[in-house]
Write a protein that holds these residues in place. Structure first.
Motif, PDB file in Angstrom:
ATOM      1  N   GLY A  61       0.778  -1.352  -0.128  1.00 54.14           N
ATOM      2  CA  GLY A  61      -0.005  -0.090  -0.120  1.00 54.14           C
ATOM      3  C   GLY A  61       0.770   1.291   0.008  1.00 54.14           C
ATOM      4  N   PRO A  62       1.772   1.403   1.061  1.00 55.52           N
ATOM      5  CA  PRO A  62       2.681   2.908   0.881  1.00 55.52           C
ATOM      6  C   PRO A  62       3.187   2.977  -0.251  1.00 55.52           C
ATOM      7  N   LEU A  63       3.672   1.851  -1.044  1.00 59.07           N
ATOM      8  CA  LEU A  63       4.359   2.166  -2.385  1.00 59.07           C
ATOM      9  C   LEU A  63       3.495   3.169  -3.298  1.00 59.07           C
ATOM     10  N   ILE A  66       1.156   9.195  -2.694  1.00 58.37           N
ATOM     11  CA  ILE A  66       1.900  10.317  -3.204  1.00 58.37           C
ATOM     12  C   ILE A  66       3.224  10.523  -2.202  1.00 58.37           C
ATOM     13  N   PRO A  67       2.882  10.529  -0.732  1.00 58.03           N
ATOM     14  CA  PRO A  67       4.147  10.834  -0.228  1.00 58.03           C
ATOM     15  C   PRO A  67       5.495   9.659  -0.458  1.00 58.03           C
ATOM     16  N   SER A  68       4.796   8.510  -0.992  1.00 53.18           N
ATOM     17  CA  SER A  68       5.898   7.438  -1.373  1.00 53.18           C
ATOM     18  C   SER A  68       6.564   7.637  -2.758  1.00 53.18           C
ATOM     19  N   TRP A  69       6.391   6.505  -3.267  1.00 53.01           N
ATOM     20  CA  TRP A  69       6.692   6.345  -4.812  1.00 53.01           C
ATOM     21  C   TRP A  69       5.999   6.993  -5.786  1.00 53.01           C
ATOM     22  N   GLY A  70       4.668   7.633  -5.374  1.00 57.99           N
ATOM     23  CA  GLY A  70       3.593   8.117  -6.067  1.00 57.99           C
ATOM     24  C   GLY A  70       4.370   9.634  -6.621  1.00 57.99           C
ATOM     25  N   ARG A  71       5.140  10.110  -5.723  1.00 62.24           N
ATOM     26  CA  ARG A  71       5.941  11.377  -6.087  1.00 62.24           C
ATOM     27  C   ARG A  71       7.003  12.102  -5.186  1.00 62.24           C
ATOM     28  N   VAL A 108      10.310  15.344   3.629  1.00 68.12           N
ATOM     29  CA  VAL A 108      11.181  14.344   4.159  1.00 68.12           C
ATOM     30  C   VAL A 108      10.383  13.472   5.217  1.00 68.12           C
ATOM     31  N   LEU A 109       9.623  14.132   6.109  1.00 66.24           N
ATOM     32  CA  LEU A 109       8.951  13.104   7.078  1.00 66.24           C
ATOM     33  C   LEU A 109       7.979  12.194   6.297  1.00 66.24           C
ATOM     34  N   GLU A 110       7.497  12.813   5.311  1.00 70.23           N
ATOM     35  CA  GLU A 110       6.317  11.765   4.737  1.00 70.23           C
ATOM     36  C   GLU A 110       7.188  10.424   4.112  1.00 70.23           C
ATOM     37  N   GLY A 111       8.395  10.807   3.377  1.00 67.72           N
ATOM     38  CA  GLY A 111       9.135   9.702   2.921  1.00 67.72           C
ATOM     39  C   GLY A 111       9.383   8.613   4.193  1.00 67.72           C
ATOM     40  N   TRP A 112       9.845   9.175   5.169  1.00 67.79           N
ATOM     41  CA  TRP A 112      10.406   8.542   6.615  1.00 67.79           C
ATOM     42  C   TRP A 112       8.968   7.727   6.714  1.00 67.79           C
ATOM     43  N   SER A 113       7.929   8.273   6.952  1.00 62.51           N
ATOM     44  CA  SER A 113       6.737   7.579   7.553  1.00 62.51           C
ATOM     45  C   SER A 113       6.423   6.510   6.666  1.00 62.51           C
ATOM     46  N   GLU A 114       6.413   6.709   5.302  1.00 64.03           N
ATOM     47  CA  GLU A 114       5.796   5.618   4.310  1.00 64.03           C
ATOM     48  C   GLU A 114       6.674   4.415   4.278  1.00 64.03           C
ATOM     49  N   LEU A 115       7.750   4.736   4.369  1.00 63.11           N
ATOM     50  CA  LEU A 115       9.162   3.481   4.296  1.00 63.11           C
ATOM     51  C   LEU A 115       8.899   2.907   5.763  1.00 63.11           C
ATOM     52  N   ASN A 116       8.606   3.432   6.774  1.00 63.58           N
ATOM     53  CA  ASN A 116       8.821   2.797   8.037  1.00 63.58           C
ATOM     54  C   ASN A 116       7.187   1.969   8.106  1.00 63.58           C
ATOM     55  N   ALA A 117       6.155   2.551   7.396  1.00 65.35           N
ATOM     56  CA  ALA A 117       4.896   1.809   7.309  1.00 65.35           C
ATOM     57  C   ALA A 117       5.266   0.393   6.678  1.00 65.35           C
ATOM     58  N   ILE A 118       6.030   0.623   5.622  1.00 62.09           N
ATOM     59  CA  ILE A 118       6.303  -0.860   4.829  1.00 62.09           C
ATOM     60  C   ILE A 118       6.985  -1.597   5.651  1.00 62.09           C
ATOM     61  N   VAL A 119       7.867  -1.121   6.660  1.00 62.39           N
ATOM     62  CA  VAL A 119       8.591  -2.136   7.517  1.00 62.39           C
ATOM     63  C   VAL A 119       7.680  -2.624   8.345  1.00 62.39           C
ATOM     64  N   SER A 120       6.803  -1.795   9.027  1.00 60.62           N
ATOM     65  CA  SER A 120       6.002  -2.439  10.111  1.00 60.62           C
ATOM     66  C   SER A 120       5.004  -3.412   9.504  1.00 60.62           C
ATOM     67  N   ARG A 121       4.342  -3.000   8.293  1.00 61.99           N
ATOM     68  CA  ARG A 121       3.377  -3.848   7.756  1.00 61.99           C
ATOM     69  C   ARG A 121       4.207  -5.229   7.559  1.00 61.99           C
ATOM     70  N   ALA A 122       5.243  -5.238   6.768  1.00 61.40           N
ATOM     71  CA  ALA A 122       6.032  -6.477   6.556  1.00 61.40           C
ATOM     72  C   ALA A 122       6.494  -7.222   7.653  1.00 61.40           C
ATOM     73  N   ASN A 123       6.454  -6.555   8.777  1.00 67.04           N
ATOM     74  CA  ASN A 123       6.873  -7.295   9.966  1.00 67.04           C
ATOM     75  C   ASN A 123       5.733  -8.156  10.554  1.00 67.04           C
ATOM     76  N   GLN A 124       4.459  -7.478  10.406  1.00 62.46           N
ATOM     77  CA  GLN A 124       3.252  -8.143  10.848  1.00 62.46           C
ATOM     78  C   GLN A 124       2.758  -9.522   9.907  1.00 62.46           C
ATOM     79  N   VAL A 125       3.185  -9.343   8.555  1.00 60.10           N
ATOM     80  CA  VAL A 125       2.957 -10.318   7.829  1.00 60.10           C
ATOM     81  C   VAL A 125       3.959 -11.452   8.404  1.00 60.10           C
TER      82      VAL A 125
END
Length: 179
Positions: A61-63, A66-71, A108-125
């Motif tokens: 999802g975070p990929l 817009i804060p992530s790879w969307g822009r 910068v904060l948006e990029g940090w947040s979105e990448l950490n969302a990927i880490v957190s969600r991947a860890n849940q999986v």
């Protein structure tokens, strides 16, 4: 006229009593603790192969935001750091490409947040899918994708922010970070 006035007064008084009665009735604290039926908890989720698939979709999802790879990550925080592109004439956007950006910049904060969302969600999986009874081949594929996405996010976090916390376990509360 007086009779109508008395009738209205009685009805207003009765209505007032009906409205105040529930407020003065005794209730316990447990009456205020109501479970949100719209909120999934880890106890209710991670039970089926369908839950594993949904969890993996959440990692992706975070990929797409817009804060992530969307822009922001795709164009501004990564590509602008090279000499090959300068699509924005505004200096407040090019500050990333010239390494003059502040750490409190919203992009910068948006990029940090979105990448950490990927880490957190991947860890849940990665923490929950192994216990699910499902097709073993598909389970391995889901786990492999989650490992890759977590590594992808850690790679970009490390390259952009340097010394980052390496979180490899599911985080359900703040205490989990310090264990």
């Amino acid at each position: 006229m007086k009779r109508l006035s008395n009738l209205i007064t009685r009805k207003v008084l009765l209505l007032g009593i009906m409205m105040i009665t529930p407020l003065v009735m005794d209730c316990s604290e447990s009456d205020l603790d109501v479970a949100n039926p719209n909120q999934l908890s880890p106890d209710l989720f991670w039970k089926s192969a369908d839950d594993a698939e949904k969890g993996l979709v959440g990692v992706y999802g975070p990929l797409t935001t817009i804060p992530s790879w969307g822009r922001m990550m795709g164009a501004i925080l990564t590509t602008l750091r090279g000499d090959d592109v300068n699509p924005f004439p505004a200096p407040e956007v090019n500050d990333v490409g010239t390494f003059n950006v502040s750490s409190t910049d919203g992009r910068v904060l948006e990029g940090w947040s979105e990448l950490n969302a990927i880490v957190s969600r991947a860890n849940q999986v990665l923490g929950n899918v192994p216990a699910i009874q499902m097709d073993e081949t598909r389970k391995k594929e889901i786990l492999g994708e989650a490992y890759f996405l977590r590594a992808f996010a850690h790679f970009h976090l490390l390259n952009m922010w340097g010394h980052i916390p390496l979180i490899t376990k599911p985080v359900n509360n703040l205490q989990d970070i310090f264990l």
